[in-house]
Enzyme design. Structure first.
Site, PDB file in Angstrom:
ATOM      1  N   PHE A 111      36.220  39.533  39.094  1.00 34.49           N
ATOM      2  CA  PHE A 111      35.858  38.322  38.190  1.00 34.49           C
ATOM      3  C   PHE A 111      34.756  38.592  37.087  1.00 34.49           C
ATOM      4  O   PHE A 111      34.850  38.012  36.059  1.00 34.49           O
ATOM      5  CB  PHE A 111      35.558  37.096  38.836  1.00 34.49           C
ATOM      6  CG  PHE A 111      34.120  36.927  39.244  1.00 34.49           C
ATOM      7  CD1 PHE A 111      33.279  36.263  38.231  1.00 34.49           C
ATOM      8  CD2 PHE A 111      33.591  37.349  40.521  1.00 34.49           C
ATOM      9  CE1 PHE A 111      32.028  36.287  38.780  1.00 34.49           C
ATOM     10  CE2 PHE A 111      32.441  36.906  40.876  1.00 34.49           C
ATOM     11  CZ  PHE A 111      31.478  36.433  39.960  1.00 34.49           C
ATOM     12  N   LYS A 112      33.881  39.602  37.416  1.00 36.74           N
ATOM     13  CA  LYS A 112      32.921  39.992  36.566  1.00 36.74           C
ATOM     14  C   LYS A 112      33.326  40.496  34.904  1.00 36.74           C
ATOM     15  O   LYS A 112      32.718  40.064  34.064  1.00 36.74           O
ATOM     16  CB  LYS A 112      31.647  40.871  36.961  1.00 36.74           C
ATOM     17  CG  LYS A 112      31.165  40.139  38.384  1.00 36.74           C
ATOM     18  CD  LYS A 112      29.983  40.767  38.638  1.00 36.74           C
ATOM     19  CE  LYS A 112      29.131  39.813  39.769  1.00 36.74           C
ATOM     20  NZ  LYS A 112      29.942  39.795  41.022  1.00 36.74           N
ATOM     21  N   ASP A 113      34.468  40.884  35.238  1.00 37.11           N
ATOM     22  CA  ASP A 113      35.332  41.345  33.706  1.00 37.11           C
ATOM     23  C   ASP A 113      35.196  40.069  32.716  1.00 37.11           C
ATOM     24  O   ASP A 113      35.349  40.014  31.609  1.00 37.11           O
ATOM     25  CB  ASP A 113      36.552  41.913  34.094  1.00 37.11           C
ATOM     26  CG  ASP A 113      36.232  43.377  34.765  1.00 37.11           C
ATOM     27  OD1 ASP A 113      35.418  44.089  34.366  1.00 37.11           O
ATOM     28  OD2 ASP A 113      37.243  43.625  35.643  1.00 37.11           O
TER      29      ASP A 113
END
Ligand SMILES: *Cc1c(COP(=O)(O)O)cnc(C)c1O
Length: 461
Positions: A111-113
């Site tokens: 999810f960090k993208d």
């Protein structure tokens, strides 16, 4: 829109400076001075829009005059263009009234993208305007680092140095950090755990001379711009399930408290969220703190959900700031006590935290059992972090739809998934050659001066 520090001693900043600065100069974290409100009619109007349009409408009130509307729309479009799913953050159903929000279709499968790709675009655009150069330094338990490197590789005005704990990230995570060939990418394996890496990065930011010398900028989850980008998918998913006409709940696999803090902001903006559930693995400081009122560190226990192997959740400071009536002096005192092990949360603050959050913990065995059961029950392959969320969410299912955040693709943690369910998940086609690419990294001791010297030398001049 101005941003103020949780410790009350740093100057207030506009959005762009808060993004570039990361950690405030008094050691605090930047938070918006006030939270923009979004009406039920405006939320209803998000229904059916592409993710990028939701992103624009949710984030725009926080930006001030950093970019024009048109510029910001362009940055959002570019940020998400490389995602492997047209919906960007699709929902799938896991069971009765239980949904998974798939946040792993970005370039590094976590999810960090969502935040990092957008920050990369925003920083590049801001630096192009000012003609400046910056040095990004970040600590990672695995996913932040790969996402940062993917977002900044090859950008002409940025060097990116990522510290990760040697031997404590998965092979896929490590290779995503060590295989990019661009000279502005620097992966550093430090001898220590994630908290050590994070502490050294904090030390560098607190060394104001060094900070100015190399023009340090941070992209760890303390960066306000990251939190903001994560607010968007709370809106997009809730609206898909009937918000604002129907409440939804969220369960969030939690480490540094960035992702769930974004949910707290979404609710503060006006999104009708019923339960916000913190899901921890065996590193359960947050679950213990909510249950006992005692926020106390306890040594990191390595787990099969390594991106949550965190002892001190840095973003928790932001919610403490609110819980203590936005009293920066009080937060400074607490953070001082934390250095010597922990502190007791005041009765009033604890009440506020319990009103805002529920929590639960998932053991290693329960994580494996959940991976196995989800595959048997509905054919979904969960990563271990997501499994922690699914396990904890089970205690909160009911009439309100529950959305559990699926924070990484299972192929990022193939050993743990295979051990749990007997099948090895494959990497998506677009990264199938990851294990054939040569690696490049530097191993360094957990020592501030050595790390600083390495960074001074490594900057592309
Ligand atoms: C970073 C991460 C988490 C924890 O998110 P926080 O914002 O640090 O609480 C959970 N799962 C995965 C896969 C992650 O990469």
């Amino acid at each position: 829109m101005r941003y103020i520090s949780t410790r009350g001693q740093a100057p207030s900043l506009g959005f762009c400076d808060a993004m570039m600065t990361g950690l405030a100069r008094d050691g605090g974290l930047y938070v918006p001075e006030s939270i923009p409100q979004i009406s039920h009619a405006e939320i209803a109007a998000l229904s059916g829009l592409p993710y990028e349009d939701v992103a624009f409408r949710v984030m725009w009130p926080f930006l001030g005059d950093t970019f024009t509307e048109e510029e910001f729309r362009g940055l959002i479009t570019r940020a998400y263009a490389g995602f492997g799913h047209a919906a960007r953050a699709p929902l799938v159903q896991l069971g009765p009234n239980h949904f998974l929000l798939e946040l792993f279709h970005g370039p590094t499968l976590a999810f960090k993208d969502f935040a990092m790709q957008l920050i990369g675009q925003m920083m590049q655009a801001a630096l192009a305007k000012s003609g400046q150069r910056i040095t990004i330094v970040g600590a990672t338990s695995g996913d932040t680092g790969s996402a940062a490197i993917e977002a900044f590789r090859g950008l002409s005005n940025v060097d990116v140095f990522i510290l990760y704990p040697h031997g404590r990230v998965s092979d896929v995570q490590r290779r995503q950090m060590t295989t990019p060939t661009e000279p502005n990418v620097h992966a550093i394996a430090i001898d220590g755990d994630f908290d050590d890496a994070q502490a050294r990065v904090k030390d560098m930011f607190n060394d104001l001379a060094f900070r100015d010398e190399v023009r340090l900028a941070g992209v760890n989850s303390i960066n306000w711009a990251r939190v903001l980008a994560q607010v968007v998918y709370y809106f997009s998913s809730a609206v898909s399930l009937g918000a604002p006409h129907r409440e939804v709940s969220f369960t969030v696999p939690t480490g540094n408290f960035g992702d769930i803090f974004a949910g707290y902001i979404a609710r503060a903006m006006g999104l009708p969220i019923r339960d916000l559930v913190i899901a921890t693995n065996q590193n359960d400081i947050l679950d213990r703190a909510l249950k006992t009122g005692d926020y106390r560190t306890d040594g990191v226990k390595p787990s099969i959900s390594p991106s949550m192997d965190i002892q001190v959740s840095s973003n928790f400071e932001r919610v403490l700031f609110d819980a203590y009536g936005r009293d920066g002096a009080a937060v400074s005192v607490l953070m001082g006590e934390l250095k010597s092990g922990g502190f007791k949360i005041s009765q009033g603050a604890l009440q506020m935290l319990r009103d805002e959050f529920a929590s639960g913990r998932c053991s290693e065995d329960e994580t494996r059992a959940t991976i196995k059961a989800a595959f048997a029950g509905c054919g979904e392959v969960l990563c271990p972090h997501t499994a922690v969320g699914v396990w904890v969410a089970a205690d909160h299912l009911g009439a309100t739809p529950m959305i559990t955040l699926a924070t990484a693709h299972p192929a990022k943690f193939p050993d743990a998934v295979e051990a749990a369910m007997g099948i090895r998940p494959n990497l998506p086609e677009r990264m199938a050659d990851l294990f054939d690419r040569p690696e490049r990294l530097t191993r360094l001791p957990n020592d501030l001066a050595t790390l600083q010297a390495h960074i001074r030398e490594g900057i592309v001049h």
